[in-house]
Design a protein around this motif. Structure first.
Motif, PDB file in Angstrom:
ATOM      1  N   UNK A  27      19.356  -6.864  21.651  1.00  0.00           N
ATOM      2  CA  UNK A  27      18.801  -6.129  22.776  1.00  0.00           C
ATOM      3  C   UNK A  27      18.550  -4.551  22.812  1.00  0.00           C
ATOM      4  N   UNK A  28      19.381  -4.009  22.229  1.00  0.00           N
ATOM      5  CA  UNK A  28      19.414  -2.493  22.475  1.00  0.00           C
ATOM      6  C   UNK A  28      18.342  -2.081  21.116  1.00  0.00           C
ATOM      7  N   UNK A  29      18.345  -2.598  19.953  1.00  0.00           N
ATOM      8  CA  UNK A  29      17.394  -2.387  19.090  1.00  0.00           C
ATOM      9  C   UNK A  29      16.711  -3.456  18.471  1.00  0.00           C
ATOM     10  N   UNK A  30      15.626  -3.761  19.356  1.00  0.00           N
ATOM     11  CA  UNK A  30      14.935  -5.150  18.836  1.00  0.00           C
ATOM     12  C   UNK A  30      13.884  -4.700  17.715  1.00  0.00           C
ATOM     13  N   UNK A  31      13.701  -3.605  17.540  1.00  0.00           N
ATOM     14  CA  UNK A  31      12.802  -3.202  16.132  1.00  0.00           C
ATOM     15  C   UNK A  31      13.524  -3.552  15.066  1.00  0.00           C
ATOM     16  N   UNK A  32      14.892  -2.953  14.940  1.00  0.00           N
ATOM     17  CA  UNK A  32      15.571  -3.402  13.781  1.00  0.00           C
ATOM     18  C   UNK A  32      16.085  -4.767  13.582  1.00  0.00           C
ATOM     19  N   UNK A  33      16.275  -5.347  14.620  1.00  0.00           N
ATOM     20  CA  UNK A  33      16.559  -6.740  14.854  1.00  0.00           C
ATOM     21  C   UNK A  33      15.681  -7.624  14.193  1.00  0.00           C
ATOM     22  N   UNK A  34      14.283  -7.298  14.674  1.00  0.00           N
ATOM     23  CA  UNK A  34      13.198  -8.175  14.296  1.00  0.00           C
ATOM     24  C   UNK A  34      12.880  -8.082  12.450  1.00  0.00           C
ATOM     25  N   UNK A  35      13.260  -6.796  12.300  1.00  0.00           N
ATOM     26  CA  UNK A  35      13.180  -6.437  10.760  1.00  0.00           C
ATOM     27  C   UNK A  35      14.032  -7.340   9.995  1.00  0.00           C
ATOM     28  N   UNK A  36      15.115  -7.258  10.379  1.00  0.00           N
ATOM     29  CA  UNK A  36      16.447  -8.078   9.918  1.00  0.00           C
ATOM     30  C   UNK A  36      16.256  -9.437   9.854  1.00  0.00           C
ATOM     31  N   UNK A  37      15.528 -10.036  10.866  1.00  0.00           N
ATOM     32  CA  UNK A  37      15.415 -11.444  10.928  1.00  0.00           C
ATOM     33  C   UNK A  37      14.186 -11.972  10.020  1.00  0.00           C
ATOM     34  N   UNK A  38      13.295 -10.839   9.872  1.00  0.00           N
ATOM     35  CA  UNK A  38      12.209 -11.270   9.065  1.00  0.00           C
ATOM     36  C   UNK A  38      12.622 -11.355   7.588  1.00  0.00           C
ATOM     37  N   UNK A  39      13.508 -10.421   7.283  1.00  0.00           N
ATOM     38  CA  UNK A  39      14.319 -10.439   5.757  1.00  0.00           C
ATOM     39  C   UNK A  39      14.954 -11.883   5.745  1.00  0.00           C
ATOM     40  N   UNK A  40      15.767 -12.078   6.657  1.00  0.00           N
ATOM     41  CA  UNK A  40      16.737 -13.458   6.643  1.00  0.00           C
ATOM     42  C   UNK A  40      15.780 -14.330   6.348  1.00  0.00           C
ATOM     43  N   UNK A  41      14.548 -14.721   7.027  1.00  0.00           N
ATOM     44  CA  UNK A  41      13.626 -15.943   7.004  1.00  0.00           C
ATOM     45  C   UNK A  41      13.153 -15.905   5.620  1.00  0.00           C
ATOM     46  N   UNK A  42      12.723 -14.810   5.060  1.00  0.00           N
ATOM     47  CA  UNK A  42      12.365 -14.788   3.839  1.00  0.00           C
ATOM     48  C   UNK A  42      13.283 -15.088   2.804  1.00  0.00           C
ATOM     49  N   UNK A  43      14.650 -14.791   2.870  1.00  0.00           N
ATOM     50  CA  UNK A  43      15.518 -15.215   1.994  1.00  0.00           C
ATOM     51  C   UNK A  43      15.550 -16.902   2.113  1.00  0.00           C
ATOM     52  N   UNK A  44      15.650 -17.325   3.184  1.00  0.00           N
ATOM     53  CA  UNK A  44      15.570 -18.733   3.482  1.00  0.00           C
ATOM     54  C   UNK A  44      14.575 -19.389   2.798  1.00  0.00           C
ATOM     55  N   UNK A  45      13.378 -18.707   2.714  1.00  0.00           N
ATOM     56  CA  UNK A  45      12.108 -19.507   1.859  1.00  0.00           C
ATOM     57  C   UNK A  45      12.419 -19.347   0.682  1.00  0.00           C
TER      58      UNK A  45
END
Length: 325
Positions: free
Chosen positions: A269-287
């Protein structure tokens, strides 16, 4: 809409399956037709009134949601009705429809089914935030994971290996530890049979571990802290054991170590930009095949209380998911 309803604080057996009105949305929110919602330890706390968030009664628990967009708030950009999404909310997910904050909502990866998607965001998000942002885990360091076969613990084992650490998994049964081995653990400790401090010291040549990931709390916290290395980092992730331990403050002094809190929901909630970046990296690792959510079991919505009981009874190895379809 059908939902699991908490009318009064108490155990899972107090919950009922019934009807709630479709929730309204604010301009920055999204209404989702829920296909799946994973079960997480905070769900067992929120229904007892023991969590940081205390919703107005009655409410539906459930945070980790995968589904299809039904309606958009006036200020929401980048999504449309019919999009498949995954997201996180403080509560409301054990229902046929739920509200997600737009900043905590992401397109569902097309190669990830709804059950996997619901099991992904909170568990991997928590562990990556803990290891990457809070502990700053480095390649070649040692990582001890307590409760290593649980929903977040297993993701910490996976991510620790992905980040180049030597991972020691600690859990309560040999069956759970075998799963930890499958997910990359280099060494394992059955802390119902072995002394946690002594065995951790043995596995690190007397040095101790650089980082400890603790979603359990309880009686093993102090023993683990006594096995931390000089300038180690102890990650406080949760208290699945049910009680919050009291730490002798001479131990951080003598070890020169840090005790670090991990609250992924607040970070998102407090750092949505950082969280979006981290989530995109995690999704890439899933793929790439580096991450593989382990689904212990699925339960239909009317039996969600049984899923919560399984979690409280420590029967779960990986994630449990509630399915609506």
């Amino acid at each position: 809409m059908k939902a699991i309803i908490c009318d009064s604080y108490g155990p899972p057996s107090n919950l009922r399956y019934g009807d709630l009105p479709t929730p309204s949305i604010r301009p920055d929110e999204i209404l989702v037709e829920v296909h799946a919602c994973s079960v997480n330890f905070p769900d067992t706390l929120i229904i007892q009134g023991l969590y940081q968030v205390k919703p107005e009664l009655p409410f539906s628990p459930g945070s980790d949601i995968a589904g299809t967009i039904k309606a958009l708030g006036a200020d929401v950009k980048g999504f449309k009705v019919g999009d498949e999404v995954v997201g996180f909310a403080p509560y409301g997910g054990f229902a046929e429809e739920a509200v997600l904050p737009a900043k905590a909502c992401f397109p569902k990866p097309p190669g990830m089914d709804m059950t996997q998607a619901a099991a992904f965001l909170l568990a991997y998000g928590t562990s990556y935030h803990a290891l990457n942002d809070r502990a700053k885990l480095k390649e070649g360091e040692t990582l001890l994971v307590l409760g290593a076969a649980g929903g977040v613990g297993l993701t910490a084992v996976e991510l620790g290996k992905k980040m180049g650490a030597k991972v020691i998994a600690a859990a309560s049964t040999d069956e759970k530890l075998a799963i930890c081995r499958e997910y990359g653990a280099d060494e394992v400790i059955n802390y119902t049979k072995e002394d946690l401090k002594t065995r951790t010291k043995e596995l690190t040549g007397g040095k101790g571990v650089d980082v400890i990931y603790d979603p359990v709390g309880g009686d093993y916290t102090e023993a683990a802290l006594r096995a931390i290395a000089w300038e180690g980092r102890y990650l406080v992730v949760g208290f699945a054991a049910g009680n919050i331990p009291k730490i002798p403050l001479n131990l951080p002094l003598l070890k020169g170590c840090q005790i670090i809190g991990v609250f992924w929901g607040a970070f998102a909630q407090k750092s949505p930009g950082k969280n979006i970046q981290a989530t995109m990296e995690l999704i890439q690792w899933f793929f790439e095949g580096s991450l593989k959510p382990r689904i212990h079991a699925t339960y239909p919505l009317p039996l969600a209380a049984k899923a919560l009981e399984a979690l409280l009874n420590r029967e779960v190895k990986g994630k449990v998911v509630i399915t609506m379809k």
